[in-house]
Design a protein around this motif. Structure first.
Motif, PDB file in Angstrom:
ATOM      1  N   THR A  68      -8.349   5.314  -1.920  1.00  0.00           N
ATOM      2  CA  THR A  68      -9.337   5.107  -0.745  1.00  0.00           C
ATOM      3  C   THR A  68      -9.069   6.127   0.231  1.00  0.00           C
ATOM      4  OG1 THR A  68      -9.330   2.789  -1.084  1.00  0.00           O
ATOM      5  CG2 THR A  68      -9.971   3.432   1.073  1.00  0.00           C
ATOM      6  N   ARG A 115      -2.110  -0.769  -3.456  1.00  0.00           N
ATOM      7  CA  ARG A 115      -3.293  -0.252  -3.068  1.00  0.00           C
ATOM      8  C   ARG A 115      -2.901   1.431  -2.477  1.00  0.00           C
ATOM      9  NH1 ARG A 115      -5.936  -3.601   1.556  1.00  0.00           N
ATOM     10  NH2 ARG A 115      -7.460  -2.378   1.402  1.00  0.00           N
ATOM     11  N   ALA A 132       0.995  -1.241   0.022  1.00  0.00           N
ATOM     12  CA  ALA A 132      -0.053   0.105  -0.032  1.00  0.00           C
ATOM     13  C   ALA A 132       0.946   1.242  -0.121  1.00  0.00           C
ATOM     14  CB  ALA A 132      -0.917  -0.021   1.202  1.00  0.00           C
ATOM     15  N   TYR A 189      -7.860  -0.414   5.403  1.00  0.00           N
ATOM     16  CA  TYR A 189      -6.890  -1.367   5.115  1.00  0.00           C
ATOM     17  C   TYR A 189      -7.698  -2.824   4.967  1.00  0.00           C
ATOM     18  CZ  TYR A 189      -2.603  -4.081   3.896  1.00  0.00           C
ATOM     19  OH  TYR A 189      -1.615  -4.928   3.466  1.00  0.00           O
ATOM     20  N   LYS A 216       2.096   5.954  -7.982  1.00  0.00           N
ATOM     21  CA  LYS A 216       1.299   4.699  -8.700  1.00  0.00           C
ATOM     22  C   LYS A 216       2.425   4.167  -9.880  1.00  0.00           C
ATOM     23  CE  LYS A 216      -3.033   4.821  -9.394  1.00  0.00           C
ATOM     24  NZ  LYS A 216      -4.453   5.331  -9.746  1.00  0.00           N
TER      25      LYS A 216
END
Length: 433
Positions: free
Chosen positions: A386, A351, A313, A430, A344
């Motif tokens: 998220t 994630r 993550a 998470y 990214k």
């Protein structure tokens, strides 16, 4: 938790206040350097230092990589002033919750926030890691429980040059998962040399001799003001512990500016390390106090320091100082999306999580910008990230522009109990998958 110890009254205490580079953040570090005597800087050290542990230039193959920062440097100061030579040994506490198999160290004199090497020469008398005799932070001892492993003998860093050790086996260090350790470093420099300083914690002594670096005895006094030099540790591990990487501002650092009234343990009380400790995980931080989102631009060398990571993550929490400085919404959004895009690109399988910004007593217009920013994050439907609502976890329900008094560290930064709230909020997100 013990009271923070202070240097003896017979020493000359020189306070240098390091202000973070963003108006309104005001993470002021009162860096207290105890100078016993005005001795010349010693380019050569007396005595024979312990032999450097044998290592390898290459990491073990086939294992995961992690990184631990001892506090990336957010400013640069002359610790004793322009007329006082620098002679320092510091011991930084750390704990890793992974089955570590090997590790190596990086040390440089660097202003990490501005990606700037600092001029001049810093002499290192030695670098060592050993198991701590006490797990208390803050505590009454920086003693090693056994002879530490030496990663470097005497060496010099000139104009920001980086020292990188060989990879040393965890068996050589005596490493045990979830066990407190110290990193011990001795340094000296000519008067007026600027040294990078972070916002973590350390035990601090005014002696840079190899004996001070490697002795099993306790060295120095605990200070809640941050160690010198930009230092981090690469490590390999063989377990299945999940890894997160965090980037952004001082709310990722675990510190506050309460001048000891709200004790913290620096990187050890950062929300991501608290989360890792509680959930059998590991965390690496690219964060530094005072930073703006633009200082994590895609071309920043910050992205190059943890080159071997494959995190589960990535977490971006970076906008508070932009907001406090009145950076226009669209300009902030552009910079923030560029930072997210870089992460990214580096870690396409990770994630992605982002955090809202809590109240910090901003004036009306900038408080409106904070609210608008949080609303934009929470309304996103792209599926690219998220949202973890740190604002809801930390802000006062009765006065949403302020931190909750129960976890208020200094008006901007939460106490360790507040960082624990953030860790819990992240774990909820998470675990939801």
């Amino acid at each position: 938790m013990h009271d923070m110890k202070r240097p003896a009254a017979t020493l000359l205490i020189i306070g240098s206040t390091v202000f973070m580079l963003v108006t309104g953040l005001a993470v002021a570090l009162v860096v207290m350097v105890a100078v016993q005597s005005i001795n010349p800087v010693l380019p050569n050290y007396s005595g024979t230092p312990p032999p450097v542990a044998s290592g390898s230039p290459a990491a073990p193959a086939g294992e995961r990589h992690g990184d631990y920062t001892f506090g990336h440097t957010a400013a640069a100061i002359s610790p004793g002033g322009d007329s006082v030579p620098i002679n320092i040994t510091e011991r930084m506490p750390f704990t890793l919750d992974a089955d570590v198999t090997s590790m190596r160290l990086h040390v440089r004199n660097w202003n990490y926030i501005t990606d700037t090497a600092l001029p001049g020469t810093v002499n290192l008398s030695g670098i060592a890691i050993g198991k701590a005799a006490s797990g208390q932070i803050p505590g009454d001892s920086s003693a090693f429980s056994a002879t530490p492993a030496v990663f470097s003998g005497a060496t010099s860093l000139t104009d920001g040059e980086e020292f990188v050790s060989d990879w040393v086996s965890a068996d050589t260090v005596g490493f045990e998962k979830s066990t407190p350790f110290f990193l011990s470093v001795g340094m000296s420099a000519a008067p007026g040399t600027k040294i990078g300083v972070s916002t973590s914690v350390s035990w601090f002594a005014t002696d840079s001799q190899p004996s001070a670096v490697t002795t099993q005895d306790s060295v120095g006094d605990f200070i809640q003001v941050g160690p010198f030099l930009d230092m981090w540790m690469d490590y390999t591990y063989s377990g299945d512990e999940p890894l997160i990487v965090v980037a952004g501002h001082s709310l990722n650092s675990g510190a506050n500016n309460s001048e000891g009234k709200v004790p913290h343990t620096g990187e050890n009380s950062s929300w991501h390390q608290v989360w890792a400790d509680a959930n059998g995980a590991v965390a690496a931080s690219l964060s530094t106090p005072g930073s703006l989102t633009t200082q994590f631009a895609p071309d920043s060398p910050k992205w190059n320091i943890y080159t071997d990571l494959d995190p589960d993550a990535f977490v971006l929490w970076s906008a508070s100082n932009d907001i406090a400085n009145g950076v226009p919404f669209d300009e902030l959004k552009t910079a923030w999306l560029a930072t997210l895009g870089k992460a990214k690109e580096l870690w396409p399988n990770a994630r992605v999580f982002v955090m809202t910004e809590p109240g910090r007593g901003l004036a009306e217009q900038r408080e409106g910008l904070r609210v608008a920013w949080n609303d934009w994050l929470k309304s996103d439907t792209s599926g690219d990230f998220t949202v973890v609502d740190a604002d809801a976890a930390l802000s006062d329900p009765a006065q949403p522009d302020q931190l909750d008094p129960a976890i208020n560290g200094d008006g901007i930064h939460p106490s360790p109990a507040g960082f624990a709230r953030v860790a819990d909020a992240f774990e909820t997100a998470y675990a939801a998958g």
